[in-house]
Design a protein around this motif. Structure first.
Motif, mmCIF file in Angstrom:
data_model
loop_
_atom_site.group_PDB
_atom_site.id
_atom_site.type_symbol
_atom_site.label_atom_id
_atom_site.label_comp_id
_atom_site.label_asym_id
_atom_site.label_seq_id
_atom_site.Cartn_x
_atom_site.Cartn_y
_atom_site.Cartn_z
ATOM 1 N N ARG A 155 2.639 19.009 -75.698
ATOM 2 C CA ARG A 155 2.330 18.117 -74.590
ATOM 3 C C ARG A 155 3.584 17.411 -74.109
ATOM 4 O O ARG A 155 4.334 16.839 -74.903
ATOM 5 C CB ARG A 155 1.333 17.020 -75.005
ATOM 6 N N GLY A 156 3.797 17.391 -72.798
ATOM 7 C CA GLY A 156 4.900 16.646 -72.208
ATOM 8 C C GLY A 156 4.354 15.570 -71.285
ATOM 9 O O GLY A 156 3.263 15.727 -70.721
ATOM 10 N N TYR A 157 5.116 14.511 -71.126
ATOM 11 C CA TYR A 157 4.699 13.425 -70.228
ATOM 12 C C TYR A 157 5.912 12.552 -69.944
ATOM 13 O O TYR A 157 6.907 12.588 -70.671
ATOM 14 C CB TYR A 157 3.572 12.604 -70.871
ATOM 15 N N MET A 158 5.806 11.781 -68.875
ATOM 16 C CA MET A 158 6.904 10.885 -68.536
ATOM 17 C C MET A 158 6.804 9.612 -69.363
ATOM 18 O O MET A 158 5.701 9.110 -69.603
ATOM 19 C CB MET A 158 6.872 10.540 -67.062
ATOM 20 N N VAL A 159 7.934 9.088 -69.775
ATOM 21 C CA VAL A 159 7.953 7.813 -70.488
ATOM 22 C C VAL A 159 8.820 6.772 -69.774
ATOM 23 O O VAL A 159 8.900 5.625 -70.204
ATOM 24 C CB VAL A 159 8.434 7.975 -71.946
ATOM 25 N N GLN A 160 9.478 7.196 -68.714
ATOM 26 C CA GLN A 160 10.285 6.249 -67.941
ATOM 27 C C GLN A 160 10.463 6.778 -66.535
ATOM 28 O O GLN A 160 10.679 7.982 -66.337
ATOM 29 C CB GLN A 160 11.663 6.041 -68.599
ATOM 30 N N MET A 161 10.360 5.888 -65.561
ATOM 31 C CA MET A 161 10.697 6.237 -64.186
ATOM 32 C C MET A 161 11.577 5.110 -63.655
ATOM 33 O O MET A 161 11.126 3.978 -63.511
ATOM 34 C CB MET A 161 9.455 6.367 -63.318
ATOM 35 N N GLU A 169 2.373 2.535 -76.517
ATOM 36 C CA GLU A 169 1.016 3.091 -76.444
ATOM 37 C C GLU A 169 0.987 4.356 -75.577
ATOM 38 O O GLU A 169 1.617 4.396 -74.520
ATOM 39 C CB GLU A 169 0.059 2.073 -75.789
ATOM 40 N N ARG A 170 0.223 5.338 -75.989
ATOM 41 C CA ARG A 170 0.059 6.551 -75.183
ATOM 42 C C ARG A 170 -1.431 6.892 -75.073
ATOM 43 O O ARG A 170 -2.073 7.206 -76.074
ATOM 44 C CB ARG A 170 0.764 7.743 -75.837
ATOM 45 N N ASP A 171 -1.944 6.852 -73.877
ATOM 46 C CA ASP A 171 -3.334 7.241 -73.648
ATOM 47 C C ASP A 171 -3.332 8.675 -73.113
ATOM 48 O O ASP A 171 -3.256 8.920 -71.916
ATOM 49 C CB ASP A 171 -3.975 6.272 -72.638
ATOM 50 N N MET A 172 -3.388 9.601 -74.049
ATOM 51 C CA MET A 172 -3.167 11.009 -73.703
ATOM 52 C C MET A 172 -4.187 11.536 -72.686
ATOM 53 O O MET A 172 -3.919 12.491 -71.958
ATOM 54 C CB MET A 172 -3.180 11.875 -74.973
ATOM 55 N N ASP A 173 -5.348 10.912 -72.628
ATOM 56 C CA ASP A 173 -6.363 11.368 -71.667
ATOM 57 C C ASP A 173 -5.959 11.085 -70.223
ATOM 58 O O ASP A 173 -6.539 11.661 -69.299
ATOM 59 C CB ASP A 173 -7.710 10.676 -71.956
ATOM 60 N N GLU A 174 -5.010 10.212 -70.033
ATOM 61 C CA GLU A 174 -4.591 9.870 -68.676
ATOM 62 C C GLU A 174 -3.613 10.879 -68.074
ATOM 63 O O GLU A 174 -3.420 10.931 -66.862
ATOM 64 C CB GLU A 174 -3.927 8.477 -68.657
ATOM 65 N N ILE A 175 -2.981 11.662 -68.954
ATOM 66 C CA ILE A 175 -1.873 12.506 -68.509
ATOM 67 C C ILE A 175 -2.221 13.374 -67.303
ATOM 68 O O ILE A 175 -1.470 13.432 -66.320
ATOM 69 C CB ILE A 175 -1.378 13.396 -69.680
ATOM 70 N N GLU A 176 -3.376 14.001 -67.364
ATOM 71 C CA GLU A 176 -3.728 14.937 -66.286
ATOM 72 C C GLU A 176 -4.321 14.228 -65.064
ATOM 73 O O GLU A 176 -4.627 14.877 -64.068
ATOM 74 C CB GLU A 176 -4.721 15.977 -66.810
ATOM 75 N N LYS A 177 -4.461 12.936 -65.148
ATOM 76 C CA LYS A 177 -5.123 12.211 -64.063
ATOM 77 C C LYS A 177 -4.172 11.624 -63.034
ATOM 78 O O LYS A 177 -4.620 11.023 -62.046
ATOM 79 C CB LYS A 177 -5.988 11.077 -64.656
ATOM 80 N N ASN A 178 -2.899 11.693 -63.260
ATOM 81 C CA ASN A 178 -1.959 11.091 -62.299
ATOM 82 C C ASN A 178 -0.807 12.046 -62.016
ATOM 83 O O ASN A 178 -0.546 12.952 -62.824
ATOM 84 C CB ASN A 178 -1.465 9.724 -62.816
ATOM 85 N N PRO A 179 -0.158 11.878 -60.895
ATOM 86 C CA PRO A 179 0.871 12.840 -60.486
ATOM 87 C C PRO A 179 2.136 12.781 -61.328
ATOM 88 O O PRO A 179 3.030 13.604 -61.147
ATOM 89 C CB PRO A 179 1.166 12.451 -59.040
ATOM 90 N N PHE A 180 2.240 11.794 -62.223
ATOM 91 C CA PHE A 180 3.465 11.645 -63.014
ATOM 92 C C PHE A 180 3.297 12.144 -64.451
ATOM 93 O O PHE A 180 4.227 12.069 -65.229
ATOM 94 C CB PHE A 180 3.877 10.167 -63.058
ATOM 95 N N TRP A 181 2.105 12.613 -64.772
ATOM 96 C CA TRP A 181 1.845 12.957 -66.173
ATOM 97 C C TRP A 181 2.283 11.816 -67.096
ATOM 98 O O TRP A 181 2.950 12.046 -68.093
ATOM 99 C CB TRP A 181 2.582 14.250 -66.542
#
Lengths: 366, 366, 366, 366
Positions: A155-161, A169-181
């Motif tokens: 699994r990949g996701y953004m941690v900083q923009m 905290e990481r709510d992994m269920d949110e990853i696919e719900k937003n354009p930034f993963w």
């Protein structure tokens, strides 16, 4: 030597330019008999595809992958797999000026200095469009991994923009719900507002991405230059615009004491070692321990911006560069599926290497 | 595949264990006709040598290098150069327990899991003693670079020790005056006090090292997996205990905007491009631009400490590990010459690669 | 690139010159846990050792091998194995003239042309003494093969000496009974007489060697450039003085018809395919079939002879070369154990490669 | 490891099956700035193209090559060149039986044993159709060589067809005048008659091909496993159906004495060495001397014949195989342009390697 190849036994050679007729990858060493079809690879490509929301380039590319070789009746044959993606939306008029002017932060000047002849359309070979081929290869790697290590999850996701850093905290269920993963609903909202502002002002920002592999078998990686972390560092650093790579604790390890850094070891209920922490990022001495393998990398801001920057032309004249055209205000977003793909390729490659050398046998504990 | 080899054309294979009879490296692909002798290599080895001050392990190793092949009448012949260092101070009694117990933070457990049989004396192959062979190879690389690129200069130094971070100022004249190779007299003093305290309490700390190469020819590095930064990331991450690698702005690039990050370009008086800044760390699109190449890496704290840590034995019994013996309270110190050596090897390797592909010709500017 | 390395996963890098202090090999990728000691390797080295009878060079070298790394408590650890052989009988006075004169048939002139600097003592790196390191590596490879494929058997023997060609009969029990490893008592006698005459007249002769591997698992080798026969051809051609390599029918295949050449297939009593003939030499499409793998190679006559030959000096002056010193009248004799060693290394390498890609699974027949 | 790649710095990876949608090659490491277009590559492909006369397969393939990457405005960019050839005449119905039956002499059985899953149409990856991709790569290599070594000339021709062996005379002007590329009008006539007979009887024959490179710079090749002859042996042996490879004197070297074999050296009028003979085939110690580089290889008879041969099916049943379909009665004919292409690739690769290591400097003579 492999200028455009990565991997030792699962070898991926990517080819193609941003505005050429096509791009793709040749994958050599793929195990035989693995179920695969174009749809399975397309699934991953679609995640990286441009033009899906307002935060990524508006270039419209269907990025349809074709399998030209190495697969017969739905399974890999063990011979080279050729994956090709045709370029369709090649508005090279957007890029006309690049041939004579060097855009700050881009590879225009270094390619010119090195080769003395280059394809300037859309950055040519240095374009992040090359990463589509990596994602295709990663899709194939995932199919093989699914056959060999069914429990593995990447699994990949953004941690900083830009200046906005995700908390622990990481709510992994949110990853696919937003354009930034990004694994946080709140962050997704905040970051959207920030990026909207940047985009409107013609500016861009950097990002950091974390990729975690869960269920990696212990024993992958080889001392001392074929370490798993060495290869992951190379894999991530080879992605366009990446400037830093961290394993586990990363750069912050410099500030720790030995007492704090030690991941204490216990015996779990299943008779396998468990650890009180994971500063090591799942790798000790370059070899996986069975803990989560954790990698982070930083992507610099998109260099193509509307803000004027000083530069020179090929003939040495001073000039000012304003990059119009269709660009991602934060290239880090689309680096997420690329990072995942690289992780998949590296783990598979090392799985094959380990199988070669040790036959997959393991020292026993307990 | 090269488990223990790095480099493509200047290929270094290191071999040997901490407490075996000897260790060394086989260097293949060295250009012929380069002046070299044992003293020239010894010069660099002496910088890494243990036991030179109270901040490094008290193991006494002369680390005398012998050239066994590839050099005739004081010049390289173009055939493999074998550099051997005999181990003399092998008090393996210090390490007896390791065979049965896994030391947290060490590779004991991962080697055991992978190989099922290992040399536990002093960490065996996973010992930082392996880096002596790298420094020897780096000495040879420097000799070749001196012949091919006389103006090239490579300097490494510490920029962080535990929580103590060096500011932006660098007084390069101080580097050789203190045991930490830190370019600041004040920092040297502060760090000494800090490290003394740690050492007495049986603890250890991490560190960050910066290595800068000045005078690197433009055009080195190759897209897209043979990028100069990709190779540097791999080279540094392959050093024992390294957990993060940065090029130029590094992880901090994530926080920048495109406007801030762009290194604006001007034409210098010598007709060559000059840059207003160096966020890129001298590399664009994986290819050197002629600016300083800047790499930083973080080293985790020494895992061998007197503080007791929870662990398990091979048979799965809980235990507590206290590592006596002779250890560096901050392994980052001796990582400085190692980082320099890796930089030298990578630059030379890419110089040869560039010479192969482009013949060293360059696109003209101005 | 690997100038002095062969193998992909069982990688052997040899180093050292004829008259330097030592020579040896670094073997990377050796599987862990394999029983090995110096005596086991010495066994094979002793077969190649010079000075054992009047038909080989009278240089006296004990060729004692030392294991410097990669083995602990009698078993391989999976880390690099360093095998070193010290040179003891280095009468370099014998070779003084070579530095200024090019000996016809030797690499003196090509090394000079390429490198512009070389170790001329005894041919330096181009000396057949390098093959001692190959035999040592082959000894290690045999130990690994014994653990992985116990039934595998590798035998080499001479099939031609000068104009004397062995007929189709092979009496394998004779091989160890004569100095030529020829499987025929009569041939051994005839060849001895022939070689005595040559030796006395200061001349030399060529030879052909056949190496057969019995019990090679099916499925080794990979299309289309990693074919088993491709690698065997490279391995044998890399031996000093070899000018031709044949698999199975070899060059004679050119004269056959398709009807004659087809190895007809039947099902054996054990449910495995059996073949009516072995024109293929055990390899189809680059992949082993389970039949005997059969390789032959031709070695040119020793170029160091007492017969005067016209040549030139470095400064371009005409001269005449008569090579005194200690030379084998037929270097092909000592090429037998070298060919066996190369066969062992190639088969092991491909066994590991196959294990990596296919996991050793096989398509079923019957 | 490179299952389907050859070359070190000019790296060619071929991909594709006989009856898949396309086949081609990815060439990495091509020097930049070299003039090239599709027509230049097509020129060489047309020589290998099937269906041009009654002696080659009647499969009709235009073999039109497309350049998909790495070339911009008529010159190479230094990034990967993708050359693709679409398959158009894929009558796979001809090949239906192969899936269940093993054809003697073909790779059907070994592929099945290794992979357990394969593309049986037309032999899949093991088909000689793969060599089209090699010829395309060779066309690119020739373009680069033309830029770097204008005087280099590479010529291939047949020297044996079945039992008919060409004498020592070569009338090079005849090569392009007959379908066999044999340098003799008389042989062309005799061989045509012989082959007509074979073809009508449904049989086939083997062949031998010689490839000569004139004007090869001295100093190419590297000891001891990167020898020029080693690489040529591998390159030729990797061609479908090749069973033997010879350099210079080849297998016949076994029968010579040292006195006969020595190529005596003189100083030519141009101050360069000249040789009284060329038993060495232009290579000493693995390094080119400036003499003609001479390679020969033997191709076994086409295994697809109308003559019935005994075999078994996948399920182990005895059967008889008669291969109908469109086949070359002598595959050796079309191996001529393939051998030339491999020679071009190997020489270019070693030219780049030599440029990397020595910078192209040479030791002086005279």
């Amino acid at each position: 030597m492999s200028y455009n190849t990565f991997g030792h036994l699962f070898r991926v050679t990517t080819w193609g330019e941003s505005h050429g007729p096509a791009l793709g990858c040749t994958v050599d060493g793929c195990p035989p008999g693995v179920p695969i079809d174009e749809a399975a690879i397309q699934h991953w490509l679609d995640r990286r595809k441009p033009g899906q929301n307002k935060y990524t380039t508006q270039r419209r590319e269907p990025d349809q992958v074709r399998i030209l070789s190495g697969v017969y009746e739905g399974r890999t044959t063990g011979t080279p797999v050729q994956l090709m993606i045709e370029n369709t939306d090649q508005r090279s008029k957007d890029y006309g000026e690049i041939a004579e002017t060097f855009r700050p932060g881009h590879a225009d000047i270094s390619y010119w200095q090195k080769y003395g002849h280059r394809d300037p359309r859309g950055g040519g070979r240095s374009s992040a469009r090359e990463t589509a081929a990596r994602v295709a290869a990663g899709g194939l790697a995932r199919a093989v991994l699914a056959a060999l290590v069914p429990d593995l999850e990447i699994r990949g996701y953004m941690v900083q923009m830009g200046p906005h850093v995700l908390g622990p905290e990481r709510d992994m269920d949110e990853i696919e719900k937003n354009p930034f993963w990004v694994p946080s609903a709140q962050a997704a909202e905040d970051w959207a507002a920030y990026l909207d502002g940047l985009r409107k002002s013609g500016n861009s920002c950097g990002a950091a991405i974390e990729v975690v592999a869960r269920g990696v078998p212990e024993g992958l990686g080889a001392p001392v230059y074929g370490k798993l972390d060495t290869e992951l560092a190379a894999a991530m650093m080879s992605i366009n615009a990446v400037k830093g790579v961290e394993i586990g604790e990363g750069m912050a390890a410099a500030a720790l004491t030995g007492e704090d850094n030690a991941d204490e070891i216990f015996l779990g209920n299943d008779g396998k070692p468990v650890y009180a922490s994971n500063h090591a990022g799942g790798i000790l001495g370059g070899i996986s321990t069975g803990q989560d393998v954790v990698v982070r990398f930083a992507v610099k801001p998109t260099s193509s911006i509307l803000k004027p920057r000083a530069s020179i032309t090929k003939s040495g004249q001073p000039t000012e560069v304003v990059t119009k055209g269709r660009h991602d205000p934060c290239v880090g977003i689309r680096a997420v599926p690329v990072g995942e793909a690289m992780m998949a390729c590296v783990i598979l490659d090392h799985l094959l290497l380990d199988r070669a050398q040790t036959g997959g046998t393991r020292g026993k504990i307990g």
